[in-house]
Design a protein around this motif. Sequence first.
Motif, PDB file in Angstrom:
ATOM      1  N   VAL A 134     -24.488   5.445 -10.733  1.00  0.00           N
ATOM      2  CA  VAL A 134     -25.356   6.353  -9.972  1.00  0.00           C
ATOM      3  C   VAL A 134     -25.638   5.773  -8.590  1.00  0.00           C
ATOM      4  O   VAL A 134     -25.621   6.493  -7.587  1.00  0.00           O
ATOM      5  N   PHE A 135     -25.873   4.475  -8.515  1.00  0.00           N
ATOM      6  CA  PHE A 135     -26.166   3.804  -7.254  1.00  0.00           C
ATOM      7  C   PHE A 135     -25.002   3.915  -6.269  1.00  0.00           C
ATOM      8  O   PHE A 135     -25.187   4.290  -5.104  1.00  0.00           O
ATOM      9  N   VAL A 136     -23.811   3.604  -6.719  1.00  0.00           N
ATOM     10  CA  VAL A 136     -22.632   3.641  -5.840  1.00  0.00           C
ATOM     11  C   VAL A 136     -22.325   5.079  -5.421  1.00  0.00           C
ATOM     12  O   VAL A 136     -22.112   5.368  -4.241  1.00  0.00           O
ATOM     13  N   GLY A 137     -22.319   5.995  -6.379  1.00  0.00           N
ATOM     14  CA  GLY A 137     -22.049   7.390  -6.052  1.00  0.00           C
ATOM     15  C   GLY A 137     -23.085   7.966  -5.106  1.00  0.00           C
ATOM     16  O   GLY A 137     -22.758   8.667  -4.150  1.00  0.00           O
ATOM     17  N   GLY A 138     -24.356   7.656  -5.346  1.00  0.00           N
ATOM     18  CA  GLY A 138     -25.428   8.155  -4.484  1.00  0.00           C
ATOM     19  C   GLY A 138     -25.335   7.615  -3.072  1.00  0.00           C
ATOM     20  O   GLY A 138     -25.636   8.318  -2.106  1.00  0.00           O
ATOM     21  N   GLY A 139     -24.914   6.372  -2.932  1.00  0.00           N
ATOM     22  CA  GLY A 139     -24.755   5.801  -1.591  1.00  0.00           C
ATOM     23  C   GLY A 139     -23.688   6.519  -0.791  1.00  0.00           C
ATOM     24  O   GLY A 139     -23.911   6.905   0.363  1.00  0.00           O
ATOM     25  N   PHE A 140     -22.536   6.722  -1.404  1.00  0.00           N
ATOM     26  CA  PHE A 140     -21.457   7.434  -0.709  1.00  0.00           C
ATOM     27  C   PHE A 140     -21.830   8.899  -0.455  1.00  0.00           C
ATOM     28  O   PHE A 140     -21.515   9.458   0.599  1.00  0.00           O
ATOM     29  N   GLY A 141     -22.504   9.517  -1.399  1.00  0.00           N
ATOM     30  CA  GLY A 141     -22.931  10.901  -1.212  1.00  0.00           C
ATOM     31  C   GLY A 141     -23.933  11.052  -0.082  1.00  0.00           C
ATOM     32  O   GLY A 141     -23.876  12.007   0.697  1.00  0.00           O
ATOM     33  N   SER A 142     -24.844  10.100   0.043  1.00  0.00           N
ATOM     34  CA  SER A 142     -25.826  10.140   1.125  1.00  0.00           C
ATOM     35  C   SER A 142     -25.164   9.985   2.487  1.00  0.00           C
ATOM     36  O   SER A 142     -25.572  10.616   3.460  1.00  0.00           O
ATOM     37  N   VAL A 143     -24.138   9.161   2.550  1.00  0.00           N
ATOM     38  CA  VAL A 143     -23.395   9.008   3.809  1.00  0.00           C
ATOM     39  C   VAL A 143     -22.702  10.323   4.169  1.00  0.00           C
ATOM     40  O   VAL A 143     -22.722  10.745   5.333  1.00  0.00           O
ATOM     41  N   LEU A 144     -22.112  10.982   3.179  1.00  0.00           N
ATOM     42  CA  LEU A 144     -21.475  12.274   3.452  1.00  0.00           C
ATOM     43  C   LEU A 144     -22.502  13.292   3.921  1.00  0.00           C
ATOM     44  O   LEU A 144     -22.251  14.046   4.861  1.00  0.00           O
ATOM     45  N   ARG A 145     -23.680  13.315   3.307  1.00  0.00           N
ATOM     46  CA  ARG A 145     -24.748  14.233   3.721  1.00  0.00           C
ATOM     47  C   ARG A 145     -25.129  13.965   5.171  1.00  0.00           C
ATOM     48  O   ARG A 145     -25.329  14.884   5.952  1.00  0.00           O
ATOM     49  N   PHE A 146     -25.255  12.704   5.527  1.00  0.00           N
ATOM     50  CA  PHE A 146     -25.587  12.336   6.904  1.00  0.00           C
ATOM     51  C   PHE A 146     -24.531  12.841   7.876  1.00  0.00           C
ATOM     52  O   PHE A 146     -24.848  13.407   8.927  1.00  0.00           O
ATOM     53  N   LEU A 147     -23.254  12.650   7.532  1.00  0.00           N
ATOM     54  CA  LEU A 147     -22.171  13.080   8.418  1.00  0.00           C
ATOM     55  C   LEU A 147     -22.109  14.595   8.549  1.00  0.00           C
ATOM     56  O   LEU A 147     -21.881  15.118   9.651  1.00  0.00           O
ATOM     57  N   ILE A 148     -22.308  15.305   7.445  1.00  0.00           N
ATOM     58  CA  ILE A 148     -22.321  16.771   7.510  1.00  0.00           C
ATOM     59  C   ILE A 148     -23.446  17.243   8.422  1.00  0.00           C
ATOM     60  O   ILE A 148     -23.263  18.107   9.285  1.00  0.00           O
ATOM     61  N   GLY A 149     -24.624  16.666   8.250  1.00  0.00           N
ATOM     62  CA  GLY A 149     -25.759  17.038   9.093  1.00  0.00           C
ATOM     63  C   GLY A 149     -25.541  16.681  10.553  1.00  0.00           C
ATOM     64  O   GLY A 149     -25.916  17.430  11.455  1.00  0.00           O
ATOM     65  N   LYS A 150     -24.923  15.545  10.792  1.00  0.00           N
ATOM     66  CA  LYS A 150     -24.678  15.105  12.167  1.00  0.00           C
ATOM     67  C   LYS A 150     -23.769  16.070  12.910  1.00  0.00           C
ATOM     68  O   LYS A 150     -23.978  16.353  14.087  1.00  0.00           O
ATOM     69  N   TYR A 151     -22.759  16.569  12.228  1.00  0.00           N
ATOM     70  CA  TYR A 151     -21.785  17.427  12.901  1.00  0.00           C
ATOM     71  C   TYR A 151     -22.132  18.919  12.877  1.00  0.00           C
ATOM     72  O   TYR A 151     -21.680  19.653  13.744  1.00  0.00           O
ATOM     73  N   LEU A 152     -22.939  19.349  11.917  1.00  0.00           N
ATOM     74  CA  LEU A 152     -23.220  20.783  11.825  1.00  0.00           C
ATOM     75  C   LEU A 152     -24.627  21.175  12.275  1.00  0.00           C
ATOM     76  O   LEU A 152     -24.853  22.332  12.615  1.00  0.00           O
ATOM     77  N   ASN A 153     -25.582  20.252  12.240  1.00  0.00           N
ATOM     78  CA  ASN A 153     -26.929  20.576  12.713  1.00  0.00           C
ATOM     79  C   ASN A 153     -26.970  20.432  14.221  1.00  0.00           C
ATOM     80  O   ASN A 153     -26.441  19.481  14.789  1.00  0.00           O
ATOM     81  N   ASN A 154     -27.610  21.393  14.865  1.00  0.00           N
ATOM     82  CA  ASN A 154     -27.708  21.407  16.317  1.00  0.00           C
ATOM     83  C   ASN A 154     -29.177  21.538  16.681  1.00  0.00           C
ATOM     84  O   ASN A 154     -29.885  22.385  16.150  1.00  0.00           O
ATOM     85  N   VAL A 155     -29.632  20.715  17.608  1.00  0.00           N
ATOM     86  CA  VAL A 155     -31.037  20.727  18.019  1.00  0.00           C
ATOM     87  C   VAL A 155     -31.398  22.072  18.660  1.00  0.00           C
ATOM     88  O   VAL A 155     -32.531  22.545  18.532  1.00  0.00           O
ATOM     89  N   GLU A 156     -30.469  22.692  19.312  1.00  0.00           N
ATOM     90  CA  GLU A 156     -30.732  23.947  20.010  1.00  0.00           C
ATOM     91  C   GLU A 156     -30.780  25.154  19.081  1.00  0.00           C
ATOM     92  O   GLU A 156     -31.278  26.198  19.458  1.00  0.00           O
ATOM     93  N   THR A 157     -30.252  25.032  17.879  1.00  0.00           N
ATOM     94  CA  THR A 157     -30.219  26.128  16.915  1.00  0.00           C
ATOM     95  C   THR A 157     -31.318  25.900  15.873  1.00  0.00           C
ATOM     96  O   THR A 157     -31.406  24.817  15.304  1.00  0.00           O
ATOM     97  N   PRO A 158     -32.141  26.891  15.599  1.00  0.00           N
ATOM     98  CA  PRO A 158     -33.224  26.693  14.623  1.00  0.00           C
ATOM     99  C   PRO A 158     -32.743  26.659  13.170  1.00  0.00           C
ATOM    100  O   PRO A 158     -33.495  26.278  12.279  1.00  0.00           O
ATOM    101  N   ILE A 159     -31.505  27.035  12.919  1.00  0.00           N
ATOM    102  CA  ILE A 159     -30.983  27.075  11.549  1.00  0.00           C
ATOM    103  C   ILE A 159     -30.225  25.780  11.259  1.00  0.00           C
ATOM    104  O   ILE A 159     -29.265  25.455  11.951  1.00  0.00           O
ATOM    105  N   PRO A 160     -30.640  25.028  10.241  1.00  0.00           N
ATOM    106  CA  PRO A 160     -29.959  23.772   9.912  1.00  0.00           C
ATOM    107  C   PRO A 160     -28.695  24.013   9.080  1.00  0.00           C
ATOM    108  O   PRO A 160     -28.696  23.898   7.854  1.00  0.00           O
ATOM    109  N   TYR A 161     -27.610  24.340   9.741  1.00  0.00           N
ATOM    110  CA  TYR A 161     -26.368  24.662   9.049  1.00  0.00           C
ATOM    111  C   TYR A 161     -25.826  23.486   8.234  1.00  0.00           C
ATOM    112  O   TYR A 161     -25.234  23.686   7.179  1.00  0.00           O
ATOM    113  N   GLY A 162     -25.999  22.281   8.707  1.00  0.00           N
ATOM    114  CA  GLY A 162     -25.531  21.110   7.972  1.00  0.00           C
ATOM    115  C   GLY A 162     -26.256  20.931   6.654  1.00  0.00           C
ATOM    116  O   GLY A 162     -25.644  20.651   5.617  1.00  0.00           O
TER     117      GLY A 162
END
Length: 82
Positions: free
Chosen positions: A7-35
């Motif tokens: 669970v620890f190893v999988g959760g770590g890699f999953g959290s990194v993927l969540r961060f990357l998805i949010g980094k590339y799809l969330n935009n400060v100028e858009t009120p909708i958090p697509y990531g």
Amino acid sequence: MKQLLFVFVGGGFGSVLRFLIGKYLNNVETPIPYGTFTANILGSVLIGIILGLAAKNDALTPNNTLLLATGFWGGVTTFSTF
């Protein structure tokens, strides 16, 4: 103890993927958090598929289920954003 490691190893890699998805799809100028939306929908669908396969076909071992569903995709869907 071995199950906690999966669970620890999988959760770590999953959290990194969540961060990357949010980094590339969330935009400060858009009120909708697509990531955030994408990570939650994708993770939820894949958790359902993994658990369905594990229950119906015995295609995954319990440790693989912990690593993938609980750890990795659980980390994708619940990683706290800053």
